[in-house]
Design an enzyme around this catalytic site. Structure first.
Site, short mmCIF file in Angstrom:
data_model
loop_
_atom_site.label_atom_id
_atom_site.label_comp_id
_atom_site.label_asym_id
_atom_site.label_seq_id
_atom_site.Cartn_x
_atom_site.Cartn_y
_atom_site.Cartn_z
N TYR A 54 -9.87 17.93 -9.26
CA TYR A 54 -9.40 18.27 -10.60
C TYR A 54 -10.29 17.66 -11.68
O TYR A 54 -10.63 16.48 -11.62
CB TYR A 54 -7.96 17.78 -10.80
CG TYR A 54 -6.92 18.64 -10.13
CD1 TYR A 54 -6.77 19.99 -10.49
CD2 TYR A 54 -6.09 18.12 -9.15
CE1 TYR A 54 -5.81 20.78 -9.88
CE2 TYR A 54 -5.13 18.90 -8.54
CZ TYR A 54 -4.99 20.24 -8.90
OH TYR A 54 -4.05 21.02 -8.30
N LYS A 56 15.10 -4.41 2.19
CA LYS A 56 15.48 -3.37 1.21
C LYS A 56 14.34 -2.36 1.03
O LYS A 56 13.19 -2.65 1.43
CB LYS A 56 15.79 -4.05 -0.13
CG LYS A 56 14.62 -4.84 -0.69
CD LYS A 56 15.05 -5.88 -1.70
CE LYS A 56 13.83 -6.61 -2.24
NZ LYS A 56 14.19 -7.77 -3.04
C1 LIG Z 1 13.48 -8.88 -2.65
C2 LIG Z 1 14.13 -10.20 -2.61
C3 LIG Z 1 13.60 -11.24 -1.85
C4 LIG Z 1 12.25 -11.16 -1.18
O1 LIG Z 1 11.26 -11.47 -2.12
P1 LIG Z 1 9.69 -11.45 -1.78
O2 LIG Z 1 9.04 -11.84 -3.05
O3 LIG Z 1 9.38 -10.04 -1.39
O4 LIG Z 1 9.45 -12.39 -0.68
C5 LIG Z 1 14.33 -12.41 -1.75
N1 LIG Z 1 15.50 -12.56 -2.41
C6 LIG Z 1 16.04 -11.59 -3.18
C7 LIG Z 1 17.31 -11.83 -3.89
C8 LIG Z 1 15.35 -10.39 -3.32
O5 LIG Z 1 15.86 -9.44 -4.11
#
Ligand SMILES: *Cc1c(COP(=O)(O)O)cnc(C)c1O
Length: 349
Positions: free
Chosen positions: A250, A40
């Site tokens: 800045y 994702k």
């Molecule tokens: C993002 C996510 C993961 C991965 O988690 P990490 O902590 O990045 O390993 C696994 N399961 C779900 C449902 C997630 O949303």
């Protein structure tokens, strides 16, 4: 004639060997379970076109995204039935999109189960909320008849505190076991990256690492197994010499106390190199550490070249971005450090 864009002055070096090795390490640590990959948010900011083929080549067969909008980029790369969409179908348009493309929705509620069944149903995953109280079917709804009509591949839940040693991990594991007994399914899944090292009772048939694929170390057990994957690099655009009393950037938050040689590089907070690196970040070139001077701007950052006299305009510098250390210095989480990386980086595929 098409006009070619000149090469970007900002690039993300991606160590694909490390990426593949991290997946392999996490798959090995998952014992008899297989490791999926959370991809994702554009593979945590690293880039789906770079990451997904490399993971597939390493042997990964299950991929997770959050939004429906993330599906099209994956469809050209992998089989639709290897893709799960975590947010699930909130309306008939989303359920119909899943039907048309063949990707799996993750069902998060009785409402989503009904939307999915109304659209024709078929293979899906189910997320049960075992105590995080974020997204997922409440345990109190496990008896619903609607669930019995679902064709569930992965029955999953998500750990709230896998990066800590807390009894709550066991509480969630017991609830997930109860859900697995109550609801017919093919494969069960609980562990994210950190959860994988909690032991085999947390593995089920599928683990779901994200962060550690990309070099994140949420628990020290992973520190010897996981390698850095993402290396932000920027070109030096201008070099100048300043005198004692001159300010930089800045609000002149840095003032030179003696003559200095400084360089301006093409990276700023719009690229995810946030202002928390002001006066704190370090970059390197030819083995020399180059500290950030003054405030990070939107598109530029100034670094100290006083002790690197051979470093010149046009040279590339690389940010120190080993995630655990970078998190401690910047105050950003390892997740934020990755997902912030912006669209102006070129990402070699
Ligand atoms: C993002 C996510 C993961 C991965 O988690 P990490 O902590 O990045 O390993 C696994 N399961 C779900 C449902 C997630 O949303």
């Amino acid at each position: 004639m098409a006009i070619d864009l000149p090469p970007a002055a900002l690039r993300l070096r991606i160590d694909k060997e490390a990426l593949a090795a991290n997946w392999q390490a996490l798959d090995d640590l998952s014992g008899s379970a297989s490791a999926a990959a959370a991809v994702k948010a554009d593979a945590y900011g690293i880039g789906v076109p770079q990451v997904v083929p490399a993971l597939q080549q390493a042997g990964c067969r299950n991929f997770l995204v959050a939004h429906w909008s993330e599906v099209p980029d994956l469809l050209g790369l992998i089989e639709p039935d290897s893709i799960s969409v975590l947010h699930g179908p909130m309306n008939s348009a989303e359920a119909e999109f899943a039907q048309a493309t063949g990707v799996k929705p993750v069902i998060n509620s009785i409402g989503q189960a009904r939307i999915w069944l109304d659209a024709g149903g078929g293979r899906c995953d189910l997320m049960v909320d075992t105590g995080m109280n974020r997204l997922g079917l409440p345990m109190s709804d496990l008896g619903s008849e609607w669930l019995q009509s679902l064709d569930i591949d992965v029955l999953m839940s998500h750990l709230a505190s896998a990066d800590e040693d807390t009894e709550f991990n066991d509480t969630q594991r017991r609830r997930w076991n109860d859900a697995c007994i109550a609801i017919p399914h093919l494969r069960s899944s609980l562990a994210n990256s950190a959860g994988i090292v909690l032991g085999r009772e947390f593995h089920g048939e599928l683990t779901r690492p994200g962060l550690s694929l990309y070099g994140g170390i949420p628990r020290s057990e992973l520190s010897t197994r996981i390698r850095q994957v993402a290396y932000p690099q920027a070109a030096i655009m201008q070099v100048r010499t300043i005198d004692a009393g001159d300010g930089v950037g800045y609000n002149s938050t840095f003032v030179a106390s003696s003559q200095m040689r400084i360089g301006t590089i093409a990276i700023g907070y719009a690229d995810g190199y946030l202002r928390c690196w002001s006066g704190k970040g370090t970059l390197s070139c030819a083995g020399k550490a180059l500290r950030v001077l003054g405030r990070v701007s939107m598109d530029m950052t100034v670094i100290d070249l006083t002790h690197a006299p051979s470093v010149k305009e046009g040279d590339w510098v690389e940010a120190e971005y080993s995630l655990r250390d970078a998190s401690a210095i910047s105050g950003l989480s390892q997740y934020e450090l990755l997902t912030l990386l912006g669209q102006r980086f070129s990402r070699a595929s």
